[in-house]
Write an enzyme that holds these catalytic residues in place. Structure first.
Site, PDB file in Angstrom:
ATOM      1  CG  ASN A   1      -0.453  -0.272   2.517  1.00 55.89           C
ATOM      2  OD1 ASN A   1       0.566  -0.931   2.656  1.00 55.89           O
ATOM      3  ND2 ASN A   1      -1.122   0.223   3.539  1.00 55.89           N
TER       4      ASN A   1
ATOM      5  CB  ALA B   1      -0.472  14.145   3.113  1.00 57.77           C
TER       6      ALA B   1
ATOM      7  CB  CYS C   1      -5.421  -1.178  -1.685  1.00 63.33           C
ATOM      8  SG  CYS C   1      -6.794  -0.527  -0.752  1.00 63.33           S
TER       9      CYS C   1
ATOM     10  CD  GLU D   1      -5.454  -5.824  -1.458  1.00 66.26           C
ATOM     11  OE1 GLU D   1      -4.943  -4.698  -1.297  1.00 66.26           O
ATOM     12  OE2 GLU D   1      -6.190  -6.361  -0.616  1.00 66.26           O
TER      13      GLU D   1
ATOM     14  CB  CYS E   1     -11.072  -2.591   0.069  1.00 62.86           C
ATOM     15  SG  CYS E   1     -10.415  -1.821  -1.415  1.00 62.86           S
TER      16      CYS E   1
ATOM     17  CB  CYS F   1      -8.749  -4.322  -3.989  1.00 62.85           C
ATOM     18  SG  CYS F   1      -7.614  -3.004  -3.544  1.00 62.85           S
TER      19      CYS F   1
HETATM   20  N1  THU Z   1      -5.358  -1.580   2.521  1.00 62.35           N
HETATM   21  C1  THU Z   1      -4.790  -2.360   1.574  1.00 62.35           C
HETATM   22  O1  THU Z   1      -3.687  -2.077   1.081  1.00 62.35           O
HETATM   23  N2  THU Z   1      -5.464  -3.464   1.187  1.00 62.35           N
HETATM   24  C2  THU Z   1      -6.635  -3.903   1.708  1.00 62.35           C
HETATM   25  O2  THU Z   1      -7.143  -4.930   1.302  1.00 62.35           O
HETATM   26  C3  THU Z   1      -7.278  -3.114   2.749  1.00 62.35           C
HETATM   27  C4  THU Z   1      -6.628  -1.850   3.129  1.00 62.35           C
HETATM   28  C5  THU Z   1      -4.613  -0.400   2.966  1.00 62.35           C
HETATM   29  C6  THU Z   1      -5.207   0.928   2.616  1.00 62.35           C
HETATM   30  C7  THU Z   1      -4.596   1.821   3.672  1.00 62.35           C
HETATM   31  O3  THU Z   1      -3.296   2.212   3.232  1.00 62.35           O
HETATM   32  C8  THU Z   1      -4.431   0.910   4.869  1.00 62.35           C
HETATM   33  O4  THU Z   1      -4.507  -0.412   4.370  1.00 62.35           O
HETATM   34  C9  THU Z   1      -5.489   1.111   5.936  1.00 62.35           C
HETATM   35  O5  THU Z   1      -6.761   1.035   5.404  1.00 62.35           O
END
Ligand code: THU
Length: 160
Positions: free
Chosen positions: A61, A65, A72, A74, A111, A114
């Protein structure tokens, strides 16, 4: 009145029950958490994509800011894989997350946004993308993205 029931089967594996390539994919996702840019959430997510040619692409991820501008793990990983190897089918993706000094006790699942992007990879190459969700307790495995996204909107809808 009719009812439609949708069911999702999830296989839960121990790491030692996974194939060698799956173990490698999971290790790549775990290792990618160390390079995440997550100064705001401190929630480090790693992903690793397995392509048809055996290539493994890892990513994580990337926060910002201006929060919604972050991405994310993925999508970062999948977009990089597709950008680098546009003709290679995506076979699988592994996901792991590091928080509070350890890998999450429970699996983290992709999420909604994704899932939609993963579905495009599945549809684009007419081939299922297996999802492996890592946790210290066990690995959730679903054989295809559509299992995680019932009643999804894909390219076939545009032809209706
Ligand atoms: N996040 C991901 O990278 N993948 C997921 O499946 C869920 C959430 C990240 C987004 C953000 O940078 C952090 O996790 C908190 O939500």
């Amino acid at each position: 009145m009719k009812e439609i029931n949708l069911t999702t089967k999830i296989a839960v594996y121990l790491l030692e029950e996974c194939s060698e390539v799956e173990k490698k994919l999971i290790e790549s996702a775990k290792s990618a958490t160390t390079k995440a840019y997550a100064p705001y959430s401190q929630f480090r997510v790693g992903a690793a994509v397995l392509l048809e040619n055996g290539e493994i692409i890892a990513g994580n991820n990337q926060e910002n800011a201006a929060y919604p501008s972050g991405l994310c793990a993925e999508r970062t990983t999948l977009f990089f894989a597709n950008a680098s190897f546009p003709d290679q089918k995506v076979r699988a993706i592994a996901i792991a997350a590091w928080h509070d000094g350890k890998f999450t006790h429970d699996v983290i699942t992709p999420c909604g946004a994704c899932r939609q992007v993963l579905l495009e990879a599945e549809n684009r190459f007419h081939s299922p993308v297996k999802i492996l969700m890592y946790s210290e307790e066990g690995i959730y495995v679903v054989p295809a993205v559509r299992d995680l996204l019932p009643l999804s909107f894909g390219d076939e809808m545009l032809k209706r």
